[in-house]
Design a protein around this motif. Sequence first.
Motif, PDB file in Angstrom:
ATOM      1  N   VAL A 164       0.875  -1.168   0.000  1.00 35.84           N
ATOM      2  CA  VAL A 164       0.000   0.000   0.000  1.00 35.84           C
ATOM      3  C   VAL A 164       0.915   1.222   0.000  1.00 35.84           C
ATOM      4  O   VAL A 164       1.556   1.523   1.007  1.00 35.84           O
ATOM      5  CB  VAL A 164      -0.934  -0.010   1.232  1.00 35.84           C
ATOM      6  CG1 VAL A 164      -1.806   1.227   1.247  1.00 35.84           C
ATOM      7  CG2 VAL A 164      -1.769  -1.281   1.247  1.00 35.84           C
ATOM      8  N   PRO A 165       0.992   1.915  -1.132  1.00 40.49           N
ATOM      9  CA  PRO A 165       1.998   2.958  -1.277  1.00 40.49           C
ATOM     10  C   PRO A 165       1.920   4.090  -0.258  1.00 40.49           C
ATOM     11  O   PRO A 165       2.939   4.589   0.193  1.00 40.49           O
ATOM     12  CB  PRO A 165       1.785   3.489  -2.695  1.00 40.49           C
ATOM     13  CG  PRO A 165       0.562   2.859  -3.206  1.00 40.49           C
ATOM     14  CD  PRO A 165       0.170   1.754  -2.301  1.00 40.49           C
ATOM     15  N   ASP A 166       0.728   4.512   0.128  1.00 39.73           N
ATOM     16  CA  ASP A 166       0.636   5.653   1.037  1.00 39.73           C
ATOM     17  C   ASP A 166       0.353   5.247   2.482  1.00 39.73           C
ATOM     18  O   ASP A 166       0.156   6.094   3.342  1.00 39.73           O
ATOM     19  CB  ASP A 166      -0.427   6.636   0.556  1.00 39.73           C
ATOM     20  CG  ASP A 166      -1.822   6.028   0.526  1.00 39.73           C
ATOM     21  OD1 ASP A 166      -1.959   4.816   0.833  1.00 39.73           O
ATOM     22  OD2 ASP A 166      -2.772   6.753   0.202  1.00 39.73           O
ATOM     23  N   ASN A 167       0.316   3.942   2.751  1.00 40.97           N
ATOM     24  CA  ASN A 167       0.020   3.414   4.093  1.00 40.97           C
ATOM     25  C   ASN A 167      -1.303   3.900   4.663  1.00 40.97           C
ATOM     26  O   ASN A 167      -1.466   3.972   5.873  1.00 40.97           O
ATOM     27  CB  ASN A 167       1.153   3.720   5.069  1.00 40.97           C
ATOM     28  CG  ASN A 167       2.147   2.594   5.110  1.00 40.97           C
ATOM     29  OD1 ASN A 167       1.867   1.494   4.644  1.00 40.97           O
ATOM     30  ND2 ASN A 167       3.307   2.848   5.658  1.00 40.97           N
ATOM     31  N   ASN A 168      -2.250   4.219   3.787  1.00 41.31           N
ATOM     32  CA  ASN A 168      -3.592   4.592   4.233  1.00 41.31           C
ATOM     33  C   ASN A 168      -4.167   3.419   5.030  1.00 41.31           C
ATOM     34  O   ASN A 168      -4.243   2.301   4.520  1.00 41.31           O
ATOM     35  CB  ASN A 168      -4.465   4.899   3.018  1.00 41.31           C
ATOM     36  CG  ASN A 168      -5.896   5.179   3.388  1.00 41.31           C
ATOM     37  OD1 ASN A 168      -6.569   4.341   3.970  1.00 41.31           O
ATOM     38  ND2 ASN A 168      -6.355   6.365   3.032  1.00 41.31           N
ATOM     39  N   PRO A 169      -4.553   3.636   6.294  1.00 46.37           N
ATOM     40  CA  PRO A 169      -5.002   2.523   7.132  1.00 46.37           C
ATOM     41  C   PRO A 169      -6.154   1.708   6.524  1.00 46.37           C
ATOM     42  O   PRO A 169      -6.164   0.488   6.621  1.00 46.37           O
ATOM     43  CB  PRO A 169      -5.434   3.205   8.430  1.00 46.37           C
ATOM     44  CG  PRO A 169      -4.616   4.449   8.482  1.00 46.37           C
ATOM     45  CD  PRO A 169      -4.503   4.898   7.043  1.00 46.37           C
ATOM     46  N   ALA A 170      -7.108   2.368   5.891  1.00 45.05           N
ATOM     47  CA  ALA A 170      -8.227   1.633   5.277  1.00 45.05           C
ATOM     48  C   ALA A 170      -7.726   0.718   4.163  1.00 45.05           C
ATOM     49  O   ALA A 170      -8.189  -0.419   4.024  1.00 45.05           O
ATOM     50  CB  ALA A 170      -9.270   2.609   4.744  1.00 45.05           C
TER      51      ALA A 170
ATOM     52  N   ILE B 268      -5.876  -2.266   5.713  1.00 51.86           N
ATOM     53  CA  ILE B 268      -6.846  -3.260   6.191  1.00 51.86           C
ATOM     54  C   ILE B 268      -7.383  -4.077   5.020  1.00 51.86           C
ATOM     55  O   ILE B 268      -7.429  -5.312   5.073  1.00 51.86           O
ATOM     56  CB  ILE B 268      -7.977  -2.579   6.985  1.00 51.86           C
ATOM     57  CG1 ILE B 268      -7.431  -2.069   8.323  1.00 51.86           C
ATOM     58  CG2 ILE B 268      -9.152  -3.536   7.200  1.00 51.86           C
ATOM     59  CD1 ILE B 268      -8.382  -1.170   9.098  1.00 51.86           C
ATOM     60  N   ALA B 269      -7.780  -3.407   3.942  1.00 48.24           N
ATOM     61  CA  ALA B 269      -8.292  -4.116   2.761  1.00 48.24           C
ATOM     62  C   ALA B 269      -7.225  -5.039   2.171  1.00 48.24           C
ATOM     63  O   ALA B 269      -7.530  -6.177   1.785  1.00 48.24           O
ATOM     64  CB  ALA B 269      -8.767  -3.106   1.716  1.00 48.24           C
ATOM     65  N   SER B 270      -5.982  -4.575   2.134  1.00 52.81           N
ATOM     66  CA  SER B 270      -4.896  -5.383   1.607  1.00 52.81           C
ATOM     67  C   SER B 270      -4.661  -6.634   2.457  1.00 52.81           C
ATOM     68  O   SER B 270      -4.448  -7.729   1.929  1.00 52.81           O
ATOM     69  CB  SER B 270      -3.613  -4.541   1.542  1.00 52.81           C
ATOM     70  OG  SER B 270      -2.523  -5.327   1.149  1.00 52.81           O
ATOM     71  N   GLU B 271      -4.716  -6.468   3.764  1.00 50.25           N
ATOM     72  CA  GLU B 271      -4.495  -7.622   4.645  1.00 50.25           C
ATOM     73  C   GLU B 271      -5.614  -8.648   4.500  1.00 50.25           C
ATOM     74  O   GLU B 271      -5.372  -9.853   4.509  1.00 50.25           O
ATOM     75  CB  GLU B 271      -4.349  -7.175   6.093  1.00 50.25           C
ATOM     76  CG  GLU B 271      -3.929  -8.294   7.021  1.00 50.25           C
ATOM     77  CD  GLU B 271      -2.547  -8.871   6.741  1.00 50.25           C
ATOM     78  OE1 GLU B 271      -2.230  -9.946   7.297  1.00 50.25           O
ATOM     79  OE2 GLU B 271      -1.762  -8.276   5.979  1.00 50.25           O
ATOM     80  N   TRP B 272      -6.853  -8.169   4.363  1.00 51.65           N
ATOM     81  CA  TRP B 272      -7.961  -9.105   4.128  1.00 51.65           C
ATOM     82  C   TRP B 272      -7.730  -9.885   2.831  1.00 51.65           C
ATOM     83  O   TRP B 272      -7.960 -11.096   2.786  1.00 51.65           O
ATOM     84  CB  TRP B 272      -9.297  -8.367   4.069  1.00 51.65           C
ATOM     85  CG  TRP B 272      -9.931  -8.182   5.401  1.00 51.65           C
ATOM     86  CD1 TRP B 272     -10.134  -7.005   6.063  1.00 51.65           C
ATOM     87  CD2 TRP B 272     -10.451  -9.210   6.258  1.00 51.65           C
ATOM     88  NE1 TRP B 272     -10.744  -7.243   7.276  1.00 51.65           N
ATOM     89  CE2 TRP B 272     -10.958  -8.589   7.413  1.00 51.65           C
ATOM     90  CE3 TRP B 272     -10.538 -10.594   6.157  1.00 51.65           C
ATOM     91  CZ2 TRP B 272     -11.540  -9.298   8.457  1.00 51.65           C
ATOM     92  CZ3 TRP B 272     -11.117 -11.312   7.197  1.00 51.65           C
ATOM     93  CH2 TRP B 272     -11.607 -10.658   8.321  1.00 51.65           C
ATOM     94  N   GLN B 273      -7.302  -9.189   1.776  1.00 49.09           N
ATOM     95  CA  GLN B 273      -7.060  -9.875   0.507  1.00 49.09           C
ATOM     96  C   GLN B 273      -5.948 -10.914   0.644  1.00 49.09           C
ATOM     97  O   GLN B 273      -6.043 -12.015   0.096  1.00 49.09           O
ATOM     98  CB  GLN B 273      -6.728  -8.863  -0.598  1.00 49.09           C
ATOM     99  CG  GLN B 273      -7.912  -7.999  -0.986  1.00 49.09           C
ATOM    100  CD  GLN B 273      -9.165  -8.813  -1.283  1.00 49.09           C
ATOM    101  OE1 GLN B 273      -9.142  -9.730  -2.107  1.00 49.09           O
ATOM    102  NE2 GLN B 273     -10.261  -8.493  -0.610  1.00 49.09           N
TER     103      GLN B 273
END
Length: 131
Positions: A16-22, A25-30
């Motif tokens: 996640v390039p900008d480390n946006n928390p949302a 979270i979406a990346s970790e779920w994937q």
Amino acid sequence: MRQAATFDLLTGRFEVPDNNPADVIASEWQWLLKDADGADWPQYQALIESAYAEPKLRRLYPFTGHWALGFSPTPDYLFTPSFVSIDSLLGTGDYTIREWWNGPALHHVTTAAEAIAIAVDRIPADLSPII
């Protein structure tokens, strides 16, 4: 990156390039869905898929440790006190719900859906997810 490191399998996890928390979270779920799909462990796959299907849990950062699934309101502080940890021993077909991964068993259930329902009921009223 793929061209430079053809020997490595990129998963998308933590990309996640900008480390946006949302987005984290979406990346970790994937990542968890992909990992569970590749695991030779039907109970674990059912647990991850059932948790992801629940909107109240999907807003939280999912993490695993010792094959137990836990949740945090933010990806920044994984070791904050947990409200639930769910595990299924390989080959047993049932699920154990604890407050934290090595705490005493609170419930034993036979389906991932039952485990997720208990997890949702245990979400503290004052928990503030970031998404």
